[in-house]
Scaffold this motif. Structure first.
Motif, mmCIF file in Angstrom:
data_model
loop_
_atom_site.group_PDB
_atom_site.id
_atom_site.type_symbol
_atom_site.label_atom_id
_atom_site.label_comp_id
_atom_site.label_asym_id
_atom_site.label_seq_id
_atom_site.Cartn_x
_atom_site.Cartn_y
_atom_site.Cartn_z
ATOM 1 N N GLY A 4 5.185 9.550 6.972
ATOM 2 C CA GLY A 4 5.481 8.306 6.293
ATOM 3 C C GLY A 4 5.035 7.073 7.045
ATOM 4 N N ARG A 5 3.879 7.115 7.661
ATOM 5 C CA ARG A 5 3.380 5.975 8.434
ATOM 6 C C ARG A 5 3.290 4.736 7.552
ATOM 7 N NH1 ARG A 5 0.005 5.740 13.150
ATOM 8 N NH2 ARG A 5 -0.884 3.668 13.288
ATOM 9 N N SER A 6 3.764 3.632 8.081
ATOM 10 C CA SER A 6 3.700 2.353 7.395
ATOM 11 C C SER A 6 2.995 1.352 8.272
ATOM 12 C CB SER A 6 5.092 1.825 7.076
ATOM 13 O OG SER A 6 5.788 2.701 6.242
ATOM 14 N N SER A 7 2.171 0.548 7.670
ATOM 15 C CA SER A 7 1.536 -0.548 8.380
ATOM 16 C C SER A 7 1.824 -1.818 7.624
ATOM 17 C CB SER A 7 0.010 -0.346 8.445
ATOM 18 O OG SER A 7 -0.290 0.801 9.192
ATOM 19 N N ALA A 8 2.170 -2.843 8.337
ATOM 20 C CA ALA A 8 2.410 -4.137 7.698
ATOM 21 C C ALA A 8 1.413 -5.142 8.244
ATOM 22 C CB ALA A 8 3.836 -4.610 7.974
ATOM 23 N N GLY A 9 0.597 -5.672 7.362
ATOM 24 C CA GLY A 9 -0.245 -6.801 7.740
ATOM 25 C C GLY A 9 0.614 -8.050 7.669
ATOM 26 N N ALA A 37 0.841 -1.197 0.000
ATOM 27 C CA ALA A 37 0.000 0.000 0.000
ATOM 28 C C ALA A 37 0.875 1.245 0.000
ATOM 29 C CB ALA A 37 -0.913 -0.004 1.218
ATOM 30 N N ARG A 38 0.439 2.252 -0.744
ATOM 31 C CA ARG A 38 1.177 3.517 -0.849
ATOM 32 C C ARG A 38 0.180 4.661 -0.945
ATOM 33 N NH1 ARG A 38 5.952 4.193 -5.005
ATOM 34 N NH2 ARG A 38 7.151 4.022 -3.123
ATOM 35 N N ILE A 39 0.526 5.780 -0.321
ATOM 36 C CA ILE A 39 -0.295 6.984 -0.438
ATOM 37 C C ILE A 39 0.071 7.689 -1.738
ATOM 38 C CG2 ILE A 39 -0.856 9.235 0.563
ATOM 39 C CD1 ILE A 39 -0.205 8.012 3.321
ATOM 40 N N PRO A 88 13.123 -18.730 0.379
ATOM 41 C CA PRO A 88 11.748 -18.967 0.841
ATOM 42 C C PRO A 88 11.328 -20.394 0.507
ATOM 43 C CG PRO A 88 11.715 -17.790 -1.225
ATOM 44 C CD PRO A 88 13.166 -17.903 -0.826
ATOM 45 N N GLU A 89 10.307 -20.850 1.212
ATOM 46 C CA GLU A 89 9.731 -22.146 0.867
ATOM 47 C C GLU A 89 9.140 -22.040 -0.541
ATOM 48 O OE1 GLU A 89 9.877 -24.971 2.594
ATOM 49 O OE2 GLU A 89 11.061 -23.929 4.123
ATOM 50 N N PRO A 90 9.289 -23.057 -1.371
ATOM 51 C CA PRO A 90 8.822 -22.956 -2.761
ATOM 52 C C PRO A 90 7.309 -22.781 -2.904
ATOM 53 C CG PRO A 90 9.690 -25.162 -2.306
ATOM 54 C CD PRO A 90 9.980 -24.316 -1.106
ATOM 55 N N ASP A 91 6.541 -23.161 -1.880
ATOM 56 C CA ASP A 91 5.082 -23.038 -1.990
ATOM 57 C C ASP A 91 4.544 -21.727 -1.412
ATOM 58 O OD1 ASP A 91 5.690 -23.753 0.627
ATOM 59 O OD2 ASP A 91 3.934 -25.054 0.855
ATOM 60 N N TRP A 92 5.427 -20.819 -0.983
ATOM 61 C CA TRP A 92 4.952 -19.534 -0.472
ATOM 62 C C TRP A 92 4.433 -18.693 -1.636
ATOM 63 C CZ3 TRP A 92 9.313 -17.694 3.349
ATOM 64 C CH2 TRP A 92 9.273 -18.501 4.496
ATOM 65 N N PRO A 93 3.196 -18.256 -1.560
ATOM 66 C CA PRO A 93 2.630 -17.482 -2.666
ATOM 67 C C PRO A 93 3.024 -16.000 -2.584
ATOM 68 C CG PRO A 93 0.997 -17.712 -0.941
ATOM 69 C CD PRO A 93 2.228 -18.503 -0.493
ATOM 70 N N THR A 94 2.775 -15.283 -3.671
ATOM 71 C CA THR A 94 2.842 -13.826 -3.588
ATOM 72 C C THR A 94 1.716 -13.391 -2.659
ATOM 73 O OG1 THR A 94 1.508 -13.669 -5.582
ATOM 74 C CG2 THR A 94 3.888 -13.475 -5.860
ATOM 75 N N LEU A 95 1.857 -12.230 -2.067
ATOM 76 C CA LEU A 95 0.930 -11.786 -1.025
ATOM 77 C C LEU A 95 -0.045 -10.754 -1.576
ATOM 78 C CD1 LEU A 95 3.687 -11.478 1.691
ATOM 79 C CD2 LEU A 95 2.068 -13.361 1.405
ATOM 80 N N ARG A 96 -1.296 -10.874 -1.164
ATOM 81 C CA ARG A 96 -2.349 -9.970 -1.615
ATOM 82 C C ARG A 96 -2.970 -9.250 -0.429
ATOM 83 N NH1 ARG A 96 -0.071 -9.646 -5.659
ATOM 84 N NH2 ARG A 96 -0.084 -11.298 -7.185
ATOM 85 N N LEU A 97 -3.221 -7.954 -0.599
ATOM 86 C CA LEU A 97 -3.935 -7.168 0.412
ATOM 87 C C LEU A 97 -5.432 -7.288 0.179
ATOM 88 C CD1 LEU A 97 -1.707 -3.968 0.433
ATOM 89 C CD2 LEU A 97 -1.932 -5.646 2.273
ATOM 90 N N PRO A 98 -6.226 -7.118 1.231
ATOM 91 C CA PRO A 98 -7.682 -7.146 1.053
ATOM 92 C C PRO A 98 -8.138 -6.026 0.124
ATOM 93 C CG PRO A 98 -7.089 -7.112 3.388
ATOM 94 C CD PRO A 98 -5.828 -6.921 2.606
ATOM 95 N N GLU A 113 -6.114 15.388 -2.673
ATOM 96 C CA GLU A 113 -6.938 14.179 -2.547
ATOM 97 C C GLU A 113 -6.090 12.908 -2.388
ATOM 98 O OE1 GLU A 113 -9.898 13.964 -5.654
ATOM 99 O OE2 GLU A 113 -10.108 16.151 -5.658
ATOM 100 N N PRO A 114 -5.275 12.845 -1.330
ATOM 101 C CA PRO A 114 -4.448 11.648 -1.136
ATOM 102 C C PRO A 114 -5.298 10.418 -0.823
ATOM 103 C CG PRO A 114 -4.311 13.076 0.783
ATOM 104 C CD PRO A 114 -5.104 13.823 -0.258
ATOM 105 N N ARG A 115 -4.857 9.277 -1.382
ATOM 106 C CA ARG A 115 -5.544 8.000 -1.154
ATOM 107 C C ARG A 115 -4.500 6.923 -0.895
ATOM 108 N NH1 ARG A 115 -10.741 8.016 -2.114
ATOM 109 N NH2 ARG A 115 -10.932 5.773 -2.216
ATOM 110 N N LEU A 116 -4.878 5.979 -0.053
ATOM 111 C CA LEU A 116 -4.065 4.790 0.134
ATOM 112 C C LEU A 116 -4.414 3.842 -1.002
ATOM 113 C CD1 LEU A 116 -2.022 3.471 2.068
ATOM 114 C CD2 LEU A 116 -3.981 2.391 3.202
ATOM 115 N N THR A 117 -3.431 3.477 -1.811
ATOM 116 C CA THR A 117 -3.673 2.641 -2.983
ATOM 117 C C THR A 117 -2.879 1.341 -2.880
ATOM 118 O OG1 THR A 117 -1.864 3.623 -4.251
ATOM 119 C CG2 THR A 117 -4.020 4.682 -4.433
ATOM 120 N N VAL A 118 -3.370 0.311 -3.519
ATOM 121 C CA VAL A 118 -2.662 -0.965 -3.589
ATOM 122 C C VAL A 118 -1.850 -0.989 -4.877
ATOM 123 C CG1 VAL A 118 -2.902 -3.472 -3.738
ATOM 124 C CG2 VAL A 118 -4.407 -2.154 -2.217
ATOM 125 N N GLN A 119 -0.559 -1.293 -4.744
ATOM 126 C CA GLN A 119 0.338 -1.373 -5.891
ATOM 127 C C GLN A 119 1.098 -2.692 -5.837
ATOM 128 O OE1 GLN A 119 2.673 2.225 -6.118
ATOM 129 N NE2 GLN A 119 0.853 3.505 -6.215
#
Length: 197
Positions: free
Chosen positions: A188-193, A22-24, A164-174, A42-48
């Motif tokens: 520059g607040r960062s949050s990590a799920g 996520a990035r503003i 990494p373990e070979p079966d670890w998938p790429t990660l998706r945000l909700p 109009e800043p927005r938190l976007t998924v990239q």
């Protein structure tokens, strides 16, 4: 980010290229690197999509930094030191505030400052760093440079052979990750799920 370890050394996290982050971004396409948050329209938190490198991130407990190991095609490509507030745990992740100044380190431990111009320009800005905080960030950066030059942990070869373990998938945000951003003190607040091992 995927939790690899959570122990006395801190949180060790994996984030492969191709994963979401996520990035503003404002209506003009600017990030906080180009313009301060109070000047964003109009800043927005976007998924990239994270590109370029897979990263392994160590967030030591109570530390004002994190250390990132960069990997390209499975090969270690260097370290990145992010100066930030010590992380605070949430039920589903951690929060931290970026302090703008970074250090880029080659596998041979040659280092250089990153974003030091942005750090200097934002020092004194009411939404970013006051002078005392900036001095503390510089002191922490200098302490880490000494570790880099000495080849001390975590710049001693630890984790440079990580796979990494070979079966670890790429990660998706909700899907609900995007949102309007207020004008509160952010610096520059960062949050990590976090996902389980």
């Amino acid at each position: 980010m995927r939790v690899v370890a959570d122990d006395d050394r801190g949180l060790l996290l994996w984030h492969p290229a191709g994963s979401d982050f996520a990035r503003i971004v404002d209506a003009d396409g600017n990030t906080q690197h180009e313009v301060t948050i109070d000047r964003m329209r109009e800043p927005r938190l976007t998924v990239q999509t994270w590109t370029g490198y897979d990263i392994l991130v160590l967030m030591p407990p109570d530390a004002a930094h994190s250390v990132w190991w960069f990997f390209r095609d499975g090969d270690f490509a260097g370290w990145y030191v992010n100066l930030e507030t010590p992380y605070v745990r949430r039920s589903d992740g951690v929060d931290t505030n970026d302090h703008l100044l970074d250090i880029v380190v080659t596998p041979e431990r040659r280092w250089e400052w990153k974003d030091d111009d942005e750090f200097e320009a934002r020092t004194g800005h009411p939404l970013y760093l006051d002078r005392a905080t900036a001095a503390a960030v510089r002191a922490e950066a200098d302490r880490l440079v000494a570790l880099i030059e000495a080849g001390a942990f975590p710049f001693d070869g630890t984790h440079t052979d990580f796979r990494p373990e070979p079966d670890w998938p790429t990660l998706r945000l909700p899907a609900a990750t995007t949102a309007r951003v207020g004008r509160q003190r952010v610096s520059g607040r960062s949050s990590a799920g976090l996902s389980e091992k």
